[in-house]
Enzyme design. Structure first.
Site, PDB file in Angstrom:
ATOM      1  N   ASP A 124       3.949  -6.981  -1.255  1.00  0.00           N
ATOM      2  CA  ASP A 124       4.071  -7.921  -2.369  1.00  0.00           C
ATOM      3  C   ASP A 124       5.508  -8.383  -2.527  1.00  0.00           C
ATOM      4  O   ASP A 124       6.372  -7.620  -2.952  1.00  0.00           O
ATOM      5  CB  ASP A 124       3.585  -7.264  -3.669  1.00  0.00           C
ATOM      6  CG  ASP A 124       3.516  -8.242  -4.835  1.00  0.00           C
ATOM      7  OD1 ASP A 124       3.612  -9.461  -4.593  1.00  0.00           O
ATOM      8  OD2 ASP A 124       3.373  -7.790  -5.985  1.00  0.00           O
ATOM      9  N   ASP A 334       5.490 -17.027  -1.971  1.00  0.00           N
ATOM     10  CA  ASP A 334       4.735 -15.808  -2.248  1.00  0.00           C
ATOM     11  C   ASP A 334       3.762 -15.524  -1.110  1.00  0.00           C
ATOM     12  O   ASP A 334       2.857 -16.311  -0.845  1.00  0.00           O
ATOM     13  CB  ASP A 334       3.983 -15.971  -3.581  1.00  0.00           C
ATOM     14  CG  ASP A 334       3.205 -14.726  -3.959  1.00  0.00           C
ATOM     15  OD1 ASP A 334       3.693 -13.614  -3.666  1.00  0.00           O
ATOM     16  OD2 ASP A 334       2.122 -14.849  -4.553  1.00  0.00           O
TER      17      ASP A 334
END
Length: 456
Positions: A124, A334
């Site tokens: 992440d 992301d």
């Protein structure tokens, strides 16, 4: 295979449909280089990544649809983070659990403890904390590997409340067990437990020479973990810009990843440290400065200045991709979000222009989960689409066709792999596939190098 030809001044692209999935590859797109393995430094870390849907009998279109379903909730969580940071007044007498993004699209294998115990973790780039489920568990979700038992590791230790990493936690409390943490996610998932220190081992299990052990990595030893967001993993590794993240704790100023296409059988790869200084035989690099959002310092905000469809630069307000004083707006990159989401007014302009330049009937069935879809002519094996360019400060990134169009000839549709957002914009992982994305934290830049990631 597919072929592409230039057909007009607006740079539409002619492509060939494959039997079940088709790929679009503009001839004017940036060329993909291949890495020279003799130029790669072996002082850093190389870690294999696999997509959460790898090994499943899914078409590329189905993988994108699964990712979109996950991405909607992630987008809501990311926006909730920004909203809470700009509106919440912090009371030191209360034990608060800020909302974090969580989940993700890629898993990395690593080992923890002495002797090392292997476990898969969600990668992440939108958060910092490293954590795994630990015994004794008051509540743990079902994970694919045995739960880590710190009592069986000779290198585990608890971190004190006076430690720098404990002080870096957004929420912590102290008792006789040391520094306690809690991380709450927007889908009501949560992890909480004790902050510890351990030896982490990275590298290929089949090649002992490529394995590297790093001591004294701070991580969350989660004894109470609830929710449905992490079943495919035994924990999470944060690669954000904060001091708790793996890259910060390794004291590495660079990291890179190269994501293969979703339907590629080859794994993607993460480079940590000096190995990120890869060299390509055909060097085409776009480097753009990172922006810092004081209210969300862990996110990697890009310096996006505009978007073009074909030869038409969209009329988008300059402030659209800038970070506002209240922390809203801007565009982050992301790895954990599948498709790119663009602020709704800007996306409206993109949608209108893209449809006007695409000579295909619009599919309005709404059955795909994507906002812009076209019906494919029966029996036709080639279609034309306009090129798509993201104008970053420092250079223009022209996407390859497969990085923004996805379709299935059996379904008779072709769709733009992008959507609208109300708040921040997100540069998703479909748009990053087959691009070496190099983060330089010292120079505060991100570089894009079109690359055949399955050849690394």
């Amino acid at each position: 295979m597919f072929m592409a030809t230039q057909s007009c001044s607006k740079c539409v692209t002619l492509v060939t449909l494959l039997v079940t999935i088709f790929f679009i590859n503009p001839t004017s797109s940036t060329s993909r280089g291949s890495l020279n393995p003799h130029k790669i430094s072996h002082h850093g870390l190389r870690v294999a990544l696999r997509h959460v849907d790898s090994g499943k009998n899914l078409t590329k279109f189905e993988r994108i649809q699964h990712g979109i379903n996950r991405g909607h909730s992630r987008l809501q969580r990311l926006n909730a983070m920004v909203l809470s940071s700009s509106t919440t007044t912090h009371d030191s007498s209360q034990f608060e659990a800020p909302v974090h993004a969580g989940n993700g699209e890629y898993l990395m294998e690593l080992s923890i403890g002495t002797p090392p115990v292997s476990y898969p973790a969600v990668l992440d780039t939108g958060s910092d904390l490293i954590w795994t489920q630990c015994k004794p568990c008051s509540q743990c979700y079902k994970q694919p590997t045995p739960i880590f038992d710190p009592k069986k590791s000779s290198t585990f230790s608890k971190l004190s409340c006076s430690s720098n990493l404990c002080n870096a936690l957004p929420s912590s409390s102290c008792n006789k067990n040391g520094c306690n943490y809690v991380y709450s996610y927007g889908d009501n998932s949560i992890t909480q437990g004790v902050l510890g220190s351990e030896t982490f081992t990275f590298g290929d299990e089949s090649n002992k020479k490529n394995k590297v052990s790093v001591h004294n990595i701070g991580f969350g030893c989660g004894e109470d973990n609830e929710g449905e967001g992490f079943e495919q993993a035994s924990g999470l590794v944060g690669l954000g810009r904060g001091s708790l993240s793996l890259v910060s704790q390794l004291k590495e100023q660079r990291f890179s990843y190269c994501l293969t296409s979703m339907d590629d059988t080859k794994e993607s790869v993460l480079f940590l440290g000096s190995v990120a200084n890869v060299h390509v035989t055909k060097h085409v690099t776009i480097t753009t400065p990172l922006i810092t959002n004081p209210l969300q310092p862990s996110f990697y905000y890009l310096s996006l200045e505009g978007i073009s469809v074909g030869e038409t630069r969209l009329s988008i307000e300059k402030s659209t991709f800038e970070v506002s004083d209240d922390g809203s707006g801007g565009m982050i990159i992301d790895s954990g979000t599948t498709i790119t989401y663009i602020e709704e007014n800007a996306f409206g302009s993109l949608k209108k222009e893209f449809i006007s330049q695409t000579n295909l009937p619009v599919d309005e069935s709404g059955s795909t989960g994507l906002d812009v879809c076209f019906s494919l002519p029966s029996g036709k094996t080639q279609v034309e689409i306009p090129k798509l360019v993201f104008h970053f400060k420092g250079g223009d990134l022209e996407l390859a066709g497969e990085n923004y169009m996805i379709g299935d000839s059996s379904l008779g549709v072709a769709c733009l792999a992008m959507g609208a957002s109300n708040g921040m914009s997100i540069f998703g992982n479909v748009q990053q596939q087959n691009i070496l994305v190099n983060h330089d934290l010292e120079k505060e830049t991100i570089s894009f190098v079109p690359t055949q990631c399955n050849k690394l």
